[in-house]
Design an enzyme around this catalytic site. Structure first.
Site, mmCIF file in Angstrom:
data_model
loop_
_atom_site.group_PDB
_atom_site.id
_atom_site.type_symbol
_atom_site.label_atom_id
_atom_site.label_comp_id
_atom_site.label_asym_id
_atom_site.label_seq_id
_atom_site.Cartn_x
_atom_site.Cartn_y
_atom_site.Cartn_z
ATOM 1 N N LYS A 118 0.839 -1.209 0.000
ATOM 2 C CA LYS A 118 0.000 0.000 0.000
ATOM 3 C C LYS A 118 0.870 1.253 0.000
ATOM 4 O O LYS A 118 0.502 2.274 -0.579
ATOM 5 C CB LYS A 118 -0.933 -0.005 1.215
ATOM 6 C CG LYS A 118 -1.974 -1.135 1.164
ATOM 7 C CD LYS A 118 -2.977 -0.968 2.298
ATOM 8 C CE LYS A 118 -3.638 -2.267 2.704
ATOM 9 N NZ LYS A 118 -4.582 -2.807 1.750
ATOM 10 N N GLU A 202 -2.843 6.281 8.719
ATOM 11 C CA GLU A 202 -3.788 7.016 7.890
ATOM 12 C C GLU A 202 -4.793 7.671 8.814
ATOM 13 O O GLU A 202 -5.106 7.104 9.867
ATOM 14 C CB GLU A 202 -4.565 6.048 6.983
ATOM 15 C CG GLU A 202 -4.155 6.090 5.551
ATOM 16 C CD GLU A 202 -4.892 5.072 4.689
ATOM 17 O OE1 GLU A 202 -6.012 4.646 5.029
ATOM 18 O OE2 GLU A 202 -4.314 4.698 3.662
ATOM 19 N N HIS A 237 -14.162 -4.905 8.140
ATOM 20 C CA HIS A 237 -13.520 -4.250 6.995
ATOM 21 C C HIS A 237 -13.581 -5.109 5.738
ATOM 22 O O HIS A 237 -12.764 -4.977 4.838
ATOM 23 C CB HIS A 237 -12.059 -3.881 7.271
ATOM 24 C CG HIS A 237 -11.864 -2.994 8.456
ATOM 25 N ND1 HIS A 237 -12.444 -1.747 8.553
ATOM 26 C CD2 HIS A 237 -11.163 -3.173 9.599
ATOM 27 C CE1 HIS A 237 -12.093 -1.199 9.709
ATOM 28 N NE2 HIS A 237 -11.341 -2.045 10.373
ATOM 29 N N ARG A 294 -6.039 -7.976 -9.644
ATOM 30 C CA ARG A 294 -6.631 -9.284 -9.954
ATOM 31 C C ARG A 294 -8.109 -9.090 -10.241
ATOM 32 O O ARG A 294 -8.638 -7.990 -10.105
ATOM 33 C CB ARG A 294 -6.482 -10.189 -8.729
ATOM 34 C CG ARG A 294 -7.099 -9.528 -7.493
ATOM 35 C CD ARG A 294 -7.120 -10.428 -6.290
ATOM 36 N NE ARG A 294 -7.337 -9.693 -5.059
ATOM 37 C CZ ARG A 294 -8.515 -9.382 -4.551
ATOM 38 N NH1 ARG A 294 -9.624 -9.735 -5.182
ATOM 39 N NH2 ARG A 294 -8.623 -8.713 -3.430
HETATM 40 P P1 ADP Z 1 -7.633 -4.340 2.421
HETATM 41 O O1 ADP Z 1 -6.332 -4.521 1.722
HETATM 42 O O2 ADP Z 1 -7.747 -5.144 3.641
HETATM 43 O O3 ADP Z 1 -8.775 -4.463 1.490
HETATM 44 P P2 ADP Z 1 -8.195 -1.459 2.393
HETATM 45 O O4 ADP Z 1 -7.175 -0.382 2.531
HETATM 46 O O5 ADP Z 1 -8.740 -1.672 1.038
HETATM 47 O O6 ADP Z 1 -7.568 -2.810 2.956
HETATM 48 O O7 ADP Z 1 -9.362 -1.172 3.426
HETATM 49 C C1 ADP Z 1 -10.416 -2.084 3.651
HETATM 50 C C2 ADP Z 1 -11.584 -1.364 4.319
HETATM 51 O O8 ADP Z 1 -11.186 -0.770 5.550
HETATM 52 C C3 ADP Z 1 -12.145 -0.206 3.516
HETATM 53 O O9 ADP Z 1 -13.123 -0.634 2.590
HETATM 54 C C4 ADP Z 1 -12.755 0.666 4.601
HETATM 55 O O10 ADP Z 1 -14.006 0.163 5.021
HETATM 56 C C5 ADP Z 1 -11.787 0.494 5.747
HETATM 57 N N1 ADP Z 1 -10.755 1.568 5.720
HETATM 58 C C6 ADP Z 1 -9.543 1.506 5.144
HETATM 59 N N2 ADP Z 1 -8.861 2.655 5.314
HETATM 60 C C7 ADP Z 1 -9.666 3.479 6.004
HETATM 61 C C8 ADP Z 1 -9.533 4.815 6.535
HETATM 62 N N3 ADP Z 1 -8.417 5.532 6.379
HETATM 63 N N4 ADP Z 1 -10.593 5.325 7.215
HETATM 64 C C9 ADP Z 1 -11.709 4.616 7.410
HETATM 65 N N5 ADP Z 1 -11.889 3.364 6.963
HETATM 66 C C10 ADP Z 1 -10.882 2.785 6.268
HETATM 67 P P1 ADP Z 2 -12.293 -8.382 -2.918
HETATM 68 O O1 ADP Z 2 -11.054 -7.642 -2.489
HETATM 69 O O2 ADP Z 2 -12.154 -9.169 -4.167
HETATM 70 O O3 ADP Z 2 -13.474 -7.518 -2.923
HETATM 71 P P2 ADP Z 2 -11.925 -9.764 -0.452
HETATM 72 O O4 ADP Z 2 -11.385 -8.524 0.191
HETATM 73 O O5 ADP Z 2 -12.909 -10.562 0.312
HETATM 74 O O6 ADP Z 2 -12.620 -9.429 -1.816
HETATM 75 O O7 ADP Z 2 -10.674 -10.644 -0.877
HETATM 76 C C1 ADP Z 2 -10.769 -11.639 -1.895
HETATM 77 C C2 ADP Z 2 -10.065 -12.885 -1.500
HETATM 78 O O8 ADP Z 2 -8.691 -12.688 -1.393
HETATM 79 C C3 ADP Z 2 -10.528 -13.441 -0.197
HETATM 80 O O9 ADP Z 2 -10.535 -14.837 -0.316
HETATM 81 C C4 ADP Z 2 -9.455 -12.955 0.770
HETATM 82 O O10 ADP Z 2 -9.365 -13.830 1.868
HETATM 83 C C5 ADP Z 2 -8.237 -13.000 -0.101
HETATM 84 N N1 ADP Z 2 -7.207 -12.008 0.181
HETATM 85 C C6 ADP Z 2 -7.161 -10.744 -0.245
HETATM 86 N N2 ADP Z 2 -6.012 -10.152 0.116
HETATM 87 C C7 ADP Z 2 -5.317 -11.069 0.805
HETATM 88 C C8 ADP Z 2 -4.022 -11.074 1.446
HETATM 89 N N3 ADP Z 2 -3.201 -10.023 1.431
HETATM 90 N N4 ADP Z 2 -3.638 -12.198 2.069
HETATM 91 C C9 ADP Z 2 -4.438 -13.254 2.077
HETATM 92 N N5 ADP Z 2 -5.634 -13.328 1.471
HETATM 93 C C10 ADP Z 2 -6.077 -12.250 0.851
HETATM 94 MG MG MG Z 3 -9.144 -3.294 -0.147
#
Ligand code: ADP
Ligand code: ADP
Ligand code: MG
Length: 503
Positions: A118, A202, A237, A294
């Protein structure tokens, strides 16, 4: 580049089937991999050839990069589609695949690497003027300096693992005095979960919406976006309900977010299908969160509103073809909603449930799509993601999609295991969802387990009242009581109704 003739799908479950279906329509032979837990899985039955790659745990089967590549060579496979999860965002895997002379249906290893971090992603987009959530630009090494920074940003703040994903690796810090302790925990969690202790800060946006843009790029530098998906209904999340288009974006903001997403993709010379995620505040200001390199779980809603088969386009791109449409050829038609049917118990903190699908009957009819990998009688294995199915409803407009979703959830019969269906049914009718006035705090704000506890429908209340009156009358007249057979019909149909509605 010659056309792909034989595609190995390095995944399982619904997404493996999803990919194979498009391959089959294109006349491409498919190879499935499976673990010992998935011998009878639907993706294994569907495919042309299948190989067992090891025991159930994914680090002994679905994650064995070298073994999967060796099988490709043995079987004359010329391309690999990784699906989502597992090896899909593993740059080393993508590199090894390409070095073995096999096409990887996805982006370059370099793009996966940059966007997989990130922090690196934020640095990569710096020259494109993409709005970012206020925070630190580098991994935290100096804790007192970071604490000072956190004070300037303003609490609450979020400590995030740079390598995090799937909603894991995030810690909210509400007060300054908790900073050091939460920091320590965040670093050790990031290290043990992702093998990388890098964390950053953040600003925690209190009630944002999660809105993401689907992009497609080819090997010739063309990149288009396929509009947005709103994924604000989340628990832990992680998304549970997604829709396209968002109920709140204006054409201007949509265009601005689309252009920003294309620039993010451009920043890493992206090709293939990818998703640029943003959080959006009440004034529709948007901030770049991360890019997923992906196919996304919720890609079907985009397919339904654009008419584009994203998996087919990924394959065309991997064959070296230029994109088959330009931005001006794309438009939004209608509305689609997806609910993720997880084997989880919403009345118990959405904890995963395990067991057998004793009854499993899918909904059907106009505007309904079910992407799943299970059949009645199958067990949900404990080793993998507990998602049973993705139920998608589409219609001319948001209301029609919502009504279709409610009808489909009512038709869906699942017993033997707790699912998120009842929760999703609750959301479809909730005033905040209906009006579009909701955010990522939906579950915390509106959901309590008792909303799912057997609501007694009016018709049955009336029936019960009528029965009570009748019984009283009968007692009074000392005539024959209601037969037990009559009673069992009543209670049987009541039970059936409840199961159908909230199972
Ligand atoms: P991941 O790699 O786990 O998907 P993301 O950065 O995409 O991580 O964040 C996943 C979720 O966490 C977001 O959809 C949002 O709901 C919450 N989130 C992430 N960053 C923030 C933020 N700075 N403030 C509030 N909610 C956040
Ligand atoms: P999407 O990001 O496609 O909306 P999810 O956040 O649920 O959906 O993630 C999709 C799939 O990838 C899930 O099976 C989740 O467990 C897996 N996944 C995503 N990021 C990671 C990670 N960094 N490590 C392990 N599994 C991950
Ligand atoms: Mg995400």
């Amino acid at each position: 580049m010659p056309a792909i003739e034989k595609l190995l799908v390095a995944n399982r479950g619904e997404i493996a089937l999803r990919v194979m279906r498009s391959a089959r329509e294109m006349g491409i032979k498919t190879v499935a991999i499976y673990s010992e837990a998935d011998r009878n899985a639907l993706h294994v039955r569907y495919t042309d050839e299948a190989v067992c790659v090891g025991p159930p745990p994914s680090n002994q089967s679905y994650l064995l990069a070298d073994k999967i590549i060796a099988e490709c060579k043995r079987l004359g496979v010329d391309a690999i589609h990784p699906g989502y999860g597992f090896l899909s965002e593993n740059a080393d895997f993508a590199r090894k695949v390409t070095e073995a002379g096999i096409r990887f249906v996805g982006p370059s290893p370099e793009a996966i690497e940059v966007m997989g971090s990130k922090l690196a992603a934020k640095q990569a987009v710096a020259e494109y003027d993409i709005p970012l959530v206020p925070g630190t630009a580098e991994a935290i090494t100096d804790i007192p300096a970071a604490k000072k920074m956190a004070g300037e940003i303003g609490y609450p703040i979020l400590i995030k693992a740079s390598a995090g994903g799937g909603g894991k690796g995030m810690r909210i810090v509400e007060r300054e005095e908790d900073f050091e302790e939460q920091m320590d925990r965040a670093v050790s969690e990031a290290q043990s979960a992702f093998g990388d202790g890098a964390v950053f800060i953040e600003k925690f946006i209190t009630s944002p919406r999660h809105i993401e843009i689907q992009v497609l790029g080819d090997h010739h530098g063309n990149i288009v976006h396929l509009f947005e998906r709103e994924c604000s209904v989340q628990r832990r999340h992680q998304k549970v309900i997604e829709e396209a288009p968002s109920a709140v974006l204006t054409p201007e903001v949509r265009k601005a977010m689309g252009e920003a997403a294309i620039n993010v993709a451009r920043a890493c010379s992206y090709y293939g299908a990818g998703t640029v995620e943003f959080i959006v505040d009440h004034q529709l200001n948007f901030y770049f969160l991360e890019m997923n390199t992906r196919l996304q779980v919720e890609h079907p809603v985009t397919e339904q509103i654009t008419g584009v088969d994203l998996v087919k386009e990924m394959i065309h791109i991997a064959q070296g073809e230029p994109l088959r449409f330009g931005q001006e050829d794309l438009e939004i038609q209608g509305h689609a909603i997806e609910v993720r049917v997880y084997a989880e118990d919403p009345t118990n903190n959405f904890l995963p449930d395990i067991g057998k699908l004793q009854t499993y009957i899918r909904p059907q009819g106009p505007g309904i799509r079910v992407d799943d990998g299970f059949e009645q009688g199958m067990d949900i294995p404990i080793y993998y993601d507990p998602m049973i199915a993705k139920l998608v409803a589409f219609g001319d407009n948001r209301d029609e999609a919502r009504e279709r979703m409610k009808r489909a959830i009512d038709e869906y019969e699942i017993t033997g295991i707790a699912t998120t269906l009842g929760f999703c049914r609750f959301v479809m009718d909730h005033e905040a969802f209906v009006s579009g006035n909701f955010d990522t705090k939906f579950v915390e704000k509106y959901f309590t387990p008792d909303v799912l506890k057997a609501p007694v429908p009016e018709a049955i209340e009336h029936l019960a009242a009528a029965l009570a009156v009748q019984l009283l009358e009968e007692k009074k007249q000392a005539s024959a009581p209601t037969t037990s057979a009559d009673q069992s019909v009543t209670s049987g149909s009541m039970k059936n109704w409840k199961q159908r509605r909230w199972a």
